[in-house]
Design a protein around this motif. Structure first.
Motif, PDB file in Angstrom:
ATOM      1  N   GLY A   1       0.822  -1.200   0.000  1.00 12.78           N
ATOM      2  CA  GLY A   1       0.000   0.000   0.000  1.00 12.78           C
ATOM      3  C   GLY A   1       0.854   1.247   0.000  1.00 12.78           C
ATOM      4  N   VAL A   2       0.532   2.176  -0.906  1.00  7.58           N
ATOM      5  CA  VAL A   2       1.261   3.440  -1.001  1.00  7.58           C
ATOM      6  C   VAL A   2       0.235   4.561  -1.158  1.00  7.58           C
ATOM      7  N   GLY A   3       0.204   5.467  -0.190  1.00  3.84           N
ATOM      8  CA  GLY A   3      -0.676   6.622  -0.264  1.00  3.84           C
ATOM      9  C   GLY A   3       0.154   7.899  -0.274  1.00  3.84           C
ATOM     10  N   ILE A   4      -0.282   8.867  -1.053  1.00  5.46           N
ATOM     11  CA  ILE A   4       0.513  10.083  -1.237  1.00  5.46           C
ATOM     12  C   ILE A   4      -0.319  11.320  -0.918  1.00  5.46           C
ATOM     13  N   SER A   5       0.228  12.200  -0.074  1.00  4.27           N
ATOM     14  CA  SER A   5      -0.376  13.501   0.187  1.00  4.27           C
ATOM     15  C   SER A   5       0.702  14.559  -0.018  1.00  4.27           C
ATOM     16  N   GLN A   6       0.435  15.486  -0.896  1.00  2.00           N
ATOM     17  CA  GLN A   6       1.360  16.584  -1.116  1.00  2.00           C
ATOM     18  C   GLN A   6       0.649  17.924  -0.936  1.00  2.00           C
TER      19      GLN A   6
ATOM     20  N   PHE B   1       3.298  13.971   2.919  1.00  2.00           N
ATOM     21  CA  PHE B   1       3.797  12.700   3.424  1.00  2.00           C
ATOM     22  C   PHE B   1       3.498  11.579   2.434  1.00  2.00           C
ATOM     23  N   VAL B   2       4.157  10.457   2.660  1.00  2.00           N
ATOM     24  CA  VAL B   2       3.881   9.228   1.911  1.00  2.00           C
ATOM     25  C   VAL B   2       3.571   8.145   2.933  1.00  2.00           C
ATOM     26  N   HIS B   3       2.437   7.489   2.769  1.00  2.00           N
ATOM     27  CA  HIS B   3       2.037   6.364   3.616  1.00  2.00           C
ATOM     28  C   HIS B   3       2.512   5.086   2.934  1.00  2.00           C
ATOM     29  N   LEU B   4       3.138   4.211   3.707  1.00  2.00           N
ATOM     30  CA  LEU B   4       3.588   2.915   3.181  1.00  2.00           C
ATOM     31  C   LEU B   4       3.084   1.824   4.099  1.00  2.00           C
ATOM     32  N   ASP B   5       2.552   0.745   3.512  1.00  2.00           N
ATOM     33  CA  ASP B   5       2.150  -0.371   4.362  1.00  2.00           C
ATOM     34  C   ASP B   5       2.469  -1.710   3.712  1.00  2.00           C
ATOM     35  N   ILE B   6       2.449  -2.716   4.566  1.00  2.00           N
ATOM     36  CA  ILE B   6       2.732  -4.087   4.127  1.00  2.00           C
ATOM     37  C   ILE B   6       1.557  -5.012   4.463  1.00  2.00           C
ATOM     38  N   LYS B   7       0.364  -4.432   4.499  1.00  2.00           N
ATOM     39  CA  LYS B   7      -0.845  -5.213   4.771  1.00  2.00           C
ATOM     40  C   LYS B   7      -1.043  -6.239   3.657  1.00  2.00           C
ATOM     41  N   LYS B   8      -1.388  -7.460   4.039  1.00  2.00           N
ATOM     42  CA  LYS B   8      -1.621  -8.504   3.038  1.00  2.00           C
ATOM     43  C   LYS B   8      -2.957  -8.252   2.355  1.00  2.00           C
TER      44      LYS B   8
END
Length: 90
Positions: free
Chosen positions: A62-67, A73-80
């Protein structure tokens, strides 16, 4: 690792959150942060792009981007999940 891949220090603004704190900061009710599977990294511009590209290469799911002004920020996750996800915060 991610830091070696991007070549610069990564400043975190959020990592694990308890339910109460997640609610206070307006996190999703099923946030990966509450499972210890997500981080938010403070970055903008070209560094944000490099971080996103590296995260995808390294297999983050998971990659979420807010500019937005004041929320870069950039959100990073490893959720299955069945598929990888990428999104922008409105």
């Amino acid at each position: 690792n991610l830091r070696d891949e991007v070549g610069f220090p990564i400043k975190l603004s959020s990592a694990f959150r308890c339910k109460k704190w997640n609610e206070k900061v307006g996190g999703h009710p099923k946030s990966s942060h509450m499972e210890g599977l997500a981080i938010d990294c403070v970055c903008e511009g070209e560094r944000a792009l490099l971080l996103v590209e590296a995260a995808i290469r390294l297999g983050f799911t998971g990659v979420g981007i807010s500019q937005r002004k004041g929320q870069k920020f950039v959100h990073l996750d490893i959720k299955k999940t069945p598929t990888k996800r990428i999104w922008s915060y409105a």
